[in-house]
Design a protein around this motif. Structure first.
Motif, PDB file in Angstrom:
ATOM      1  N   LEU A   1       0.798  -1.228   0.000  1.00  0.00           N
ATOM      2  CA  LEU A   1       0.000   0.000   0.000  1.00  0.00           C
ATOM      3  C   LEU A   1       0.828   1.275   0.000  1.00  0.00           C
ATOM      4  CD1 LEU A   1      -2.794  -1.058   2.529  1.00  0.00           C
ATOM      5  CD2 LEU A   1      -3.117  -0.523   0.103  1.00  0.00           C
ATOM      6  N   ASN A   2       2.148   1.174   0.131  1.00  0.00           N
ATOM      7  CA  ASN A   2       2.915   2.400   0.344  1.00  0.00           C
ATOM      8  C   ASN A   2       2.940   3.317  -0.872  1.00  0.00           C
ATOM      9  OD1 ASN A   2       4.678   0.894  -1.260  1.00  0.00           O
ATOM     10  ND2 ASN A   2       6.500   1.629  -0.188  1.00  0.00           N
ATOM     11  N   ASP A   3       2.684   2.771  -2.088  1.00  0.00           N
ATOM     12  CA  ASP A   3       2.623   3.660  -3.247  1.00  0.00           C
ATOM     13  C   ASP A   3       1.298   3.513  -3.999  1.00  0.00           C
ATOM     14  OD1 ASP A   3       3.046   1.141  -4.312  1.00  0.00           O
ATOM     15  OD2 ASP A   3       4.344   1.865  -5.934  1.00  0.00           O
TER      16      ASP A   3
ATOM     17  N   VAL B   1      -3.847   6.071  -1.935  1.00  0.00           N
ATOM     18  CA  VAL B   1      -3.199   6.621  -0.742  1.00  0.00           C
ATOM     19  C   VAL B   1      -2.485   7.921  -1.095  1.00  0.00           C
ATOM     20  CG1 VAL B   1      -1.459   6.200   1.035  1.00  0.00           C
ATOM     21  CG2 VAL B   1      -2.964   4.337   0.314  1.00  0.00           C
ATOM     22  N   ARG B   2      -1.789   7.926  -2.231  1.00  0.00           N
ATOM     23  CA  ARG B   2      -1.103   9.148  -2.663  1.00  0.00           C
ATOM     24  C   ARG B   2      -2.105  10.271  -2.916  1.00  0.00           C
ATOM     25  NH1 ARG B   2       1.606   5.820  -6.446  1.00  0.00           N
ATOM     26  NH2 ARG B   2       0.776   7.128  -8.132  1.00  0.00           N
ATOM     27  N   ALA B   3      -3.262   9.928  -3.457  1.00  0.00           N
ATOM     28  CA  ALA B   3      -4.277  10.951  -3.718  1.00  0.00           C
ATOM     29  C   ALA B   3      -4.785  11.567  -2.422  1.00  0.00           C
ATOM     30  CB  ALA B   3      -5.430  10.350  -4.509  1.00  0.00           C
ATOM     31  N   ALA B   4      -4.911  10.746  -1.380  1.00  0.00           N
ATOM     32  CA  ALA B   4      -5.383  11.276  -0.087  1.00  0.00           C
ATOM     33  C   ALA B   4      -4.401  12.292   0.462  1.00  0.00           C
ATOM     34  CB  ALA B   4      -5.566  10.125   0.904  1.00  0.00           C
ATOM     35  N   VAL B   5      -3.104  12.059   0.253  1.00  0.00           N
ATOM     36  CA  VAL B   5      -2.090  12.994   0.734  1.00  0.00           C
ATOM     37  C   VAL B   5      -2.113  14.291  -0.061  1.00  0.00           C
ATOM     38  CG1 VAL B   5       0.395  13.347   1.031  1.00  0.00           C
ATOM     39  CG2 VAL B   5      -0.626  11.148   1.595  1.00  0.00           C
ATOM     40  N   SER B   6      -2.396  14.179  -1.348  1.00  0.00           N
ATOM     41  CA  SER B   6      -2.321  15.361  -2.208  1.00  0.00           C
ATOM     42  C   SER B   6      -3.564  16.229  -2.158  1.00  0.00           C
ATOM     43  CB  SER B   6      -2.072  14.928  -3.660  1.00  0.00           C
ATOM     44  OG  SER B   6      -3.166  14.167  -4.151  1.00  0.00           O
TER      45      SER B   6
ATOM     46  N   GLY C   1       2.174   0.784   5.133  1.00  0.00           N
ATOM     47  CA  GLY C   1       3.074   1.732   4.496  1.00  0.00           C
ATOM     48  C   GLY C   1       3.019   3.134   5.059  1.00  0.00           C
ATOM     49  N   ILE C   2       2.433   3.330   6.238  1.00  0.00           N
ATOM     50  CA  ILE C   2       2.271   4.665   6.820  1.00  0.00           C
ATOM     51  C   ILE C   2       2.998   4.708   8.168  1.00  0.00           C
ATOM     52  CG2 ILE C   2       0.663   6.488   7.450  1.00  0.00           C
ATOM     53  CD1 ILE C   2       0.351   5.483   4.572  1.00  0.00           C
ATOM     54  N   PRO C   3       3.981   5.593   8.348  1.00  0.00           N
ATOM     55  CA  PRO C   3       4.743   5.639   9.603  1.00  0.00           C
ATOM     56  C   PRO C   3       3.982   6.318  10.736  1.00  0.00           C
ATOM     57  CG  PRO C   3       5.548   7.314   8.099  1.00  0.00           C
ATOM     58  CD  PRO C   3       4.522   6.533   7.339  1.00  0.00           C
ATOM     59  N   ILE C   4       2.977   5.607  11.240  1.00  0.00           N
ATOM     60  CA  ILE C   4       2.197   6.037  12.399  1.00  0.00           C
ATOM     61  C   ILE C   4       2.051   4.831  13.319  1.00  0.00           C
ATOM     62  CG2 ILE C   4      -0.119   6.670  13.201  1.00  0.00           C
ATOM     63  CD1 ILE C   4      -0.406   8.500  10.837  1.00  0.00           C
ATOM     64  N   ALA C   5       2.197   5.051  14.623  1.00  0.00           N
ATOM     65  CA  ALA C   5       2.056   3.981  15.603  1.00  0.00           C
ATOM     66  C   ALA C   5       0.788   4.178  16.412  1.00  0.00           C
ATOM     67  CB  ALA C   5       3.277   3.950  16.524  1.00  0.00           C
ATOM     68  N   PHE C   6       0.440   3.145  17.182  1.00  0.00           N
ATOM     69  CA  PHE C   6      -0.776   3.239  17.987  1.00  0.00           C
ATOM     70  C   PHE C   6      -0.656   2.390  19.242  1.00  0.00           C
ATOM     71  CE2 PHE C   6      -1.557  -0.474  15.312  1.00  0.00           C
ATOM     72  CZ  PHE C   6      -2.034  -1.397  16.242  1.00  0.00           C
ATOM     73  N   ALA C   7      -1.491   2.706  20.192  1.00  0.00           N
ATOM     74  CA  ALA C   7      -1.750   1.862  21.358  1.00  0.00           C
ATOM     75  C   ALA C   7      -3.250   1.656  21.421  1.00  0.00           C
ATOM     76  CB  ALA C   7      -1.249   2.520  22.636  1.00  0.00           C
TER      77      ALA C   7
ATOM     78  N   PRO D   1      -0.942  15.153   6.621  1.00  0.00           N
ATOM     79  CA  PRO D   1      -0.965  14.287   5.439  1.00  0.00           C
ATOM     80  C   PRO D   1      -0.829  12.806   5.774  1.00  0.00           C
ATOM     81  CG  PRO D   1       0.434  16.187   5.045  1.00  0.00           C
ATOM     82  CD  PRO D   1       0.093  16.206   6.502  1.00  0.00           C
ATOM     83  N   LEU D   2      -0.036  12.476   6.805  1.00  0.00           N
ATOM     84  CA  LEU D   2       0.090  11.079   7.200  1.00  0.00           C
ATOM     85  C   LEU D   2      -1.218  10.535   7.761  1.00  0.00           C
ATOM     86  CD1 LEU D   2       3.615  10.892   8.878  1.00  0.00           C
ATOM     87  CD2 LEU D   2       2.927  10.058   6.628  1.00  0.00           C
ATOM     88  N   LEU D   3      -1.949  11.365   8.507  1.00  0.00           N
ATOM     89  CA  LEU D   3      -3.249  10.944   9.022  1.00  0.00           C
ATOM     90  C   LEU D   3      -4.197  10.637   7.868  1.00  0.00           C
ATOM     91  CD1 LEU D   3      -3.652  13.635  11.830  1.00  0.00           C
ATOM     92  CD2 LEU D   3      -3.052  11.230  12.166  1.00  0.00           C
ATOM     93  N   ALA D   4      -4.208  11.509   6.860  1.00  0.00           N
ATOM     94  CA  ALA D   4      -5.071  11.293   5.697  1.00  0.00           C
ATOM     95  C   ALA D   4      -4.660  10.028   4.941  1.00  0.00           C
ATOM     96  CB  ALA D   4      -5.009  12.511   4.777  1.00  0.00           C
ATOM     97  N   ALA D   5      -3.350   9.809   4.788  1.00  0.00           N
ATOM     98  CA  ALA D   5      -2.871   8.611   4.102  1.00  0.00           C
ATOM     99  C   ALA D   5      -3.245   7.352   4.875  1.00  0.00           C
ATOM    100  CB  ALA D   5      -1.358   8.690   3.923  1.00  0.00           C
TER     101      ALA D   5
END
Length: 397
Positions: free
Chosen positions: A42-44, A48-53, A243-249, A275-279
């Protein structure tokens, strides 16, 4: 070591110029990438890219710690992660390092002991030592051994804020923590269970079968064992599968509310960029509709790889279909030589240095993605076979 492994055909510190599915361009040359955790491919993804843009009002970040402000995207993402994991609530962090340090500090307080599985990932171990502020409250038990864990729990009785620390899945071995046994011990002795599931979320799920050994739903290792919502803290990240550098608990409402009120990250650290949240939301939406199909593609790639190696009388490990596979070699030097030879043939893999059971041995690791196509797998197997034959000939010479 980094200097010896860098350069035009290196293994580290490579400057990636472009990404095209499972291939990356380095120094103008396309390389087949088996060194990246991109399990679901999913990283490319264009969606997902459209959500960031998409236009984002005013800024890419709030410029303040989360204690002072948040966004609607953050709230939506936390609800989506809670739904994915089957937990009551979730919090997002910029990295698993932040989530680990905040989560373990909250669970153990100032007097609790950290009981760490011998195979736990270094981030969790480092976070435990940081939270303990020394070694006196940190103890290791034998990997995946509930009996040895219970021995430690009996040694340090009388506290209800001890923390059992383990990974959900150990990807290099393709093995799982005995989570039901660990959770039973936690409940029996009044301890907390902390599960680092960075490699399990999005990959593993409920109801595994022979046809689909990863299970369905992608909700992580706890759901594989049917744990559901419980008295444990589920730590993970979206980088490996989504493919998104976000972590969670994630965990019960009371536990997450407590973490929200005590986490130093909320006071001192900026939240994930908008943008990462949207991706992440776009990736989770795609996963909800396509996740099981992508996991089937992932399993097909791993099985094709394993069958291809067996055709050349090579024995892949681990003996499972987890999407990190490898070839073990007697020494680290031999593993490095094979990894470098494959890199020169435009196959980028990972080099593993030893293991607890074989500290002198090395391994060449291949990380698989749903983006890998059959011809990618066949190309990798062909090059592995050529390098292995050349190595065998040199050995006979």
């Amino acid at each position: 070591m980094p200097d010896r492994l860098a350069g035009n055909h290196g293994l580290v510190q490579q400057r990636i110029e472009a990404v095209d599915g499972p291939r990356v361009r380095i120094d103008g040359r396309w390389v087949l990438n088996f060194a990246a955790c991109n399990y679901l491919g999913l990283n490319d993804d264009p969606r997902v890219r459209a959500a960031v843009s998409h236009p984002i009002p005013n800024a890419i970040s709030l410029g303040m710690p989360r204690l002072l402000g948040t966004t609607e995207l953050t709230d939506r993402l936390e609800r989506a992660i809670a739904a994915l994991t089957g937990q009551e609530a979730a919090l997002v962090f910029t990295s698993t390092n932040h989530a680990s340090r905040d989560g373990l500090g909250m669970l153990a307080g100032k007097t609790g002991h950290f009981l760490i599985d011998g195979g736990a990932y270094p981030i969790s171990v480092d976070a435990a030592f940081a939270a303990a502020r020394g070694e006196s409250r940190v103890h290791r038990f034998t990997h995946n051994d509930p009996d040895d864990l219970e021995r430690l729990l009996r040694r340090y009785p009388g506290h209800r804020n001890h923390v059992i620390i383990c990974d959900g899945v150990y990807p290099g071995k393709g093995t799982f923590a005995p989570l039901p046994a660990f959770l039973e011990l936690a409940e029996c002795y009044g301890a907390s269970l902390y599960i680092d599931d960075a490699h399990g979320i999005g990959v593993l799920g409920r109801n595994p079968t022979r046809a689909q050994p990863l299970g369905i739903g992608g909700s992580g290792t706890p759901s594989r064992f049917g744990l559901g919502t419980g008295s444990y803290l589920h730590i993970g990240g979206l980088s490996k599968a989504f493919g998104i550098p976000i972590a969670f608990a994630a965990g019960p409402n009371a536990l997450i509310d407590r973490l929200r009120s005590t986490a130093p990250s909320f006071v001192h650290n900026s939240p994930p960029a908008i943008p990462l949240l949207a991706a992440a939301l776009a990736a989770l939406d795609i996963h909800q509709r396509e996740g099981d199909d992508r996991r089937s593609q992932l399993i097909a790639a791993v099985r094709r790889f394993r069958a291809g190696l067996r055709h050349w009388d090579l024995r892949p490990e681990p003996h499972s279909c987890f999407p990190i596979q490898g070839l073990r070699l007697p020494t680290v030097a031999q593993a490095r030589a094979m990894t470098t030879a494959l890199r020169r043939r435009s196959i980028w893999t990972l080099l593993q240095h030893g293991s607890p059971g074989a500290p002198q041995a090395g391994a060449v690791r291949f990380v698989f993605s749903a983006a890998h196509r059959p011809n990618d797998i066949d190309e990798a197997v062909e090059q592995i076979a050529k390098v292995s034959r050349a190595r065998a000939q040199r050995g006979r010479g």
